[in-house]
Design a protein around this motif. Structure first.
Motif, mmCIF file in Angstrom:
data_model
loop_
_atom_site.group_PDB
_atom_site.id
_atom_site.type_symbol
_atom_site.label_atom_id
_atom_site.label_comp_id
_atom_site.label_asym_id
_atom_site.label_seq_id
_atom_site.Cartn_x
_atom_site.Cartn_y
_atom_site.Cartn_z
ATOM 1 N N GLY A 265 0.834 -1.215 0.000
ATOM 2 C CA GLY A 265 0.000 0.000 0.000
ATOM 3 C C GLY A 265 0.857 1.250 0.000
ATOM 4 N N PRO A 266 1.625 1.477 1.123
ATOM 5 C CA PRO A 266 2.465 2.672 1.155
ATOM 6 C C PRO A 266 3.490 2.718 0.025
ATOM 7 C CG PRO A 266 2.658 1.426 3.219
ATOM 8 C CD PRO A 266 1.640 0.738 2.385
ATOM 9 N N THR A 268 3.049 1.625 -3.161
ATOM 10 C CA THR A 268 2.527 1.915 -4.498
ATOM 11 C C THR A 268 1.457 3.004 -4.509
ATOM 12 O OG1 THR A 268 0.785 0.266 -4.277
ATOM 13 C CG2 THR A 268 2.879 -0.497 -5.207
ATOM 14 N N GLY A 269 0.981 3.388 -3.336
ATOM 15 C CA GLY A 269 -0.087 4.378 -3.290
ATOM 16 C C GLY A 269 -1.447 3.771 -3.591
ATOM 17 N N GLY A 270 -1.507 2.466 -3.545
ATOM 18 C CA GLY A 270 -2.772 1.770 -3.809
ATOM 19 C C GLY A 270 -3.678 1.749 -2.585
ATOM 20 N N LYS A 271 -4.904 1.291 -2.845
ATOM 21 C CA LYS A 271 -5.900 1.251 -1.766
ATOM 22 C C LYS A 271 -6.225 -0.215 -1.452
ATOM 23 C CE LYS A 271 -10.831 2.511 -1.603
ATOM 24 N NZ LYS A 271 -11.807 3.365 -2.302
ATOM 25 N N GLY A 272 -6.500 -0.493 -0.192
ATOM 26 C CA GLY A 272 -6.843 -1.860 0.182
ATOM 27 C C GLY A 272 -8.173 -1.930 0.921
ATOM 28 N N PHE A 273 -9.015 -2.870 0.524
ATOM 29 C CA PHE A 273 -10.234 -3.165 1.296
ATOM 30 C C PHE A 273 -9.840 -4.252 2.280
ATOM 31 C CE2 PHE A 273 -11.985 -1.479 -2.609
ATOM 32 C CZ PHE A 273 -12.965 -0.618 -2.125
ATOM 33 N N ILE A 274 -10.030 -3.986 3.568
ATOM 34 C CA ILE A 274 -9.580 -5.010 4.514
ATOM 35 C C ILE A 274 -10.700 -5.511 5.415
ATOM 36 C CG2 ILE A 274 -7.130 -4.373 4.456
ATOM 37 C CD1 ILE A 274 -7.506 -2.888 7.020
#
Lengths: 562, 62
Positions: A265-266, A268-274
């Motif tokens: 996440g940190p 690549t700047g991507g978002k995660g649904f957790i």
């Protein structure tokens, strides 16, 4: 010792696309905290985590992490301490993970499925002084509390509520630490030596039965993140055409989840649904409503997602980047998944000892069914015989690995370290204990495990550990635990048991299963128990699990052929 | 004029809200809420209390 040409030449370099290199730059001074801070700075207002609809930006995660770090610092946490996390996937996991790393401590994450005794083993073996756990586990914790030399226990509620466990001089609520520290720790001042400082003690198992702690330095994990980033960057450009939106279903206590989800996440700047649990209805609903583009999992997860009646009419074509690891993916399931998404499913191979990825199917080249791909960047793989001689291409033997992701060594196990490492051709090689072969294009095919480890739904289960527990039952005289092939679970757990005379006819196999279920994590207890009169043994009296396994496999084959 | 054709059971509203919360409630593999838990909620809230409770929001606190 001279290395064979196939290792030196790495033939797969011939079909690398532009921009993908055989070797990558892995700065030796880069720590996991540097990656975290870089992520907060670069992607500040972007959403990092979506947790039940509550969105956390990178900036907010950074703020909460620094506040918690301040609180931990005031509790006396210092560089070199070991902190154990007994948490499910949640924003808290990420906050605690990076706060602890920022203070220069070493983390050891415990499976949320563990029973108290398993958790206690890991805490004692790792030398953890602090435990961060969720309130729901307090009953299990209480069972073993007096065995543990913990200085402080920090209690978390996964919804952020005040935990239903009273605070004492030793027990502190996570909420209290945050409330008492509204000001953030402006800088993580501790000096981290990425090559020497251990970031994570990742527990694995072994032939001896006791789980072993693989010491992974900051550099080991950073290296593997960068190695995997070569693949994720390619997927972003070739298929996704935007940011990674990851539906995070891997457990973060496992190194696969940490490297490929938590830290990606940190990075690549991507978002995660957790989600705290592997909740199929919720995951399918999220795929349907939120259209994530990335999903990494283990074979059992893919099987469950495909087989759920809820997924029948759901369009999975948003999932452009999917990858499977932890155990071999049944070919039919891989094909079905690809039909459902319309995109190739990547397959990788790794170990806790290698942070974890060693190989991955290259998305830029042809996929070979049954192969776990080629070595990732800056990684060498070879096949050896029992005398540590490298074998020619195409021959089967033990898979060995050299690369920056290979662990520093096992925690407090010098004898084990002597067994798993050797030097050759100027490299330090790790013996994987897995039986494999490599073809002329560098694709690796896993054949079998040399170790007796059982892969139950992607979880590593070590027979000796189960046997040790079974031996605590008063009726059991002798036992052997093996894995038998199972199309849904990967392998199922079977115990062959010799009963003590006085118990014969007085106890059933089912009663042993019920008893075992109470003693260990849900993925460990034997599902099949057989009472036998004898067990095959070697000349020195060692039980030969391999023979039992072969016998059961033949029996199963006979039954299936009618 | 909008005709109200369906009034949702307040217990169902409470259960739906609880399901959308990290502490969660028991469900089966098809995503249906456990019948035993539904009974439990009926013991927890009288019909009058459920009428009020259905309007309360559950928020994740950080």
């Amino acid at each position: 010792m001279e290395l064979p040409d196939y290792i030196k030449n790495r033939t797969w370099k011939d079909y690398l696309p532009e921009g993908i290199t055989l070797e990558i730059d892995i700065p030796e001074d880069l720590s996991l905290i540097d990656l975290f801070e870089k992520g907060a700075k670069e992607y500040g207002d972007k959403v990092s985590i979506d947790y039940f609809g509550r969105e956390f930006t990178f900036k907010e995660m950074d703020n909460l992490t620094r506040r918690l770090a301040q609180g931990l610092l005031k509790l006396g946490v210092k560089k070199g301490d070991v902190i154990s996390l007994w948490l499910p996937n949640s924003p808290h996991f990420s906050i605690c993970y990076f706060a602890a790393l920022g203070l220069g401590t070493t983390l050891t994450a415990i499976s949320p499925l563990f029973a108290g005794r398993e958790m206690a083993y890991q805490i004692k073996d790792s030398g953890a002084k602090y435990l961060i756990m969720i309130d729901r586990f307090i009953k299990e914790f209480k069972k073993v509390e007096d065995q543990l030399a913990l200085e402080k226990i920090i209690i978390v509620n996964v919804a952020g509520e005040i935990p239903d466990v009273p605070e004492t001089t030793k027990i502190i609520h996570y909420n209290t630490l945050l409330e008492q520290n509204p000001e953030t720790l402006t800088a993580f001042k501790v000096n981290i030596n990425p090559k020497e400082d251990i970031a994570v003690i990742q527990y694995t198992g072994g032939t001896t039965g006791d789980p072993k702690g693989a010491c992974l330095s900051h550099h080991n994990i950073v290296a593997n993140i960068l190695q995997m980033q070569q693949i994720s960057n390619y997927m972003k450009e070739a298929y996704i055409k935007g940011d990674l939106v990851n539906i995070c279903i891997l457990p973060w206590y496992h190194i696969y989840g940490q490297t490929c989800e938590l830290i990606q996440g940190p990075m690549t700047g991507g978002k995660g649904f957790i989600f705290p649990t592997f909740d199929i209805p919720r995951i399918i609903e999220t795929i349907k409503e939120k259209k994530p583009n990335t999903l990494l999992g283990v074979p059992t997860m893919f099987i469950h997602l495909l087989n759920s009646p809820l997924s029948k009419d759901v369009d999975f074509s948003c999932l452009k980047y999917t990858n499977v690891g932890a155990s071999a993916m049944p070919i039919e399931i891989a094909k079905e998944w690809e039909r459902k998404t319309g995109f190739p499913l990547g397959e990788g191979y790794g170990l806790s000892e290698t942070s974890p990825t060693v190989t991955n199917s290259p998305p830029w080249a042809k996929k070979k069914l049954g192969s776990c791909g080629v070595p990732v960047a800056s990684t060498l793989c070879g096949i050896i015989d029992e005398n540590l001689n490298f074998l020619p291409i195409g021959e089967s033997g033990e898979l060995v690995v050299a690369g920056p992701q290979v662990m520093v060594g096992y925690h407090n196990r010098p004898e084990e370290n002597k067994k798993v490492f050797f030097e050759a051709g100027g490299f330090r090689w790790l013996r994987t204990g897995d039986f494999a072969k490599m073809d002329e294009e560098g694709y690796i095919f896993l054949i079998d495990r040399i170790k007796d480890m059982i892969k139950y739904k992607g979880h590593s289960v070590y027979p000796r550990e189960i046997e040790e527990v079974l031996y605590e039952h008063p009726a059991i005289q002798e036992c052997a635990v093996i894995g038998i092939k199972d199309p849904e679970r990967g392998e199922n757990i079977m115990a062959h048991i010799i009963l003590k005379k006085e118990y014969k006819g007085k106890i059933t196999e089912q009663e042993i299963i019920y008893w075992s279920r109470e003693q260990m994590a849900a993925y460990k207890y034997p599902r099949i128990v057989k009472f036998v009169r004898s067990l095959p043994k070697s000349a020195v009296g060692k039980v030969l699990r391999r023979i039992i396994r072969d016998k059961e496999a033949k029996k199963a084959e006979k039954e299936s052929s009618g | 004029m909008r005709i109200l054709t369906e009034i949702e059971d307040p217990y169902e509203v409470i259960l739906k809200k609880m399901r959308e919360y990290p502490n969660d409630i028991p469900i089966d593999e098809n995503g249906k809420i456990s019948e035993a838990f539904k009974e439990y909620i009926k013991i927890m809230f009288t019909p009058e209390e459920a009428e009020i409770a259905q309007h309360l929001e559950i928020k994740i606190v950080f």
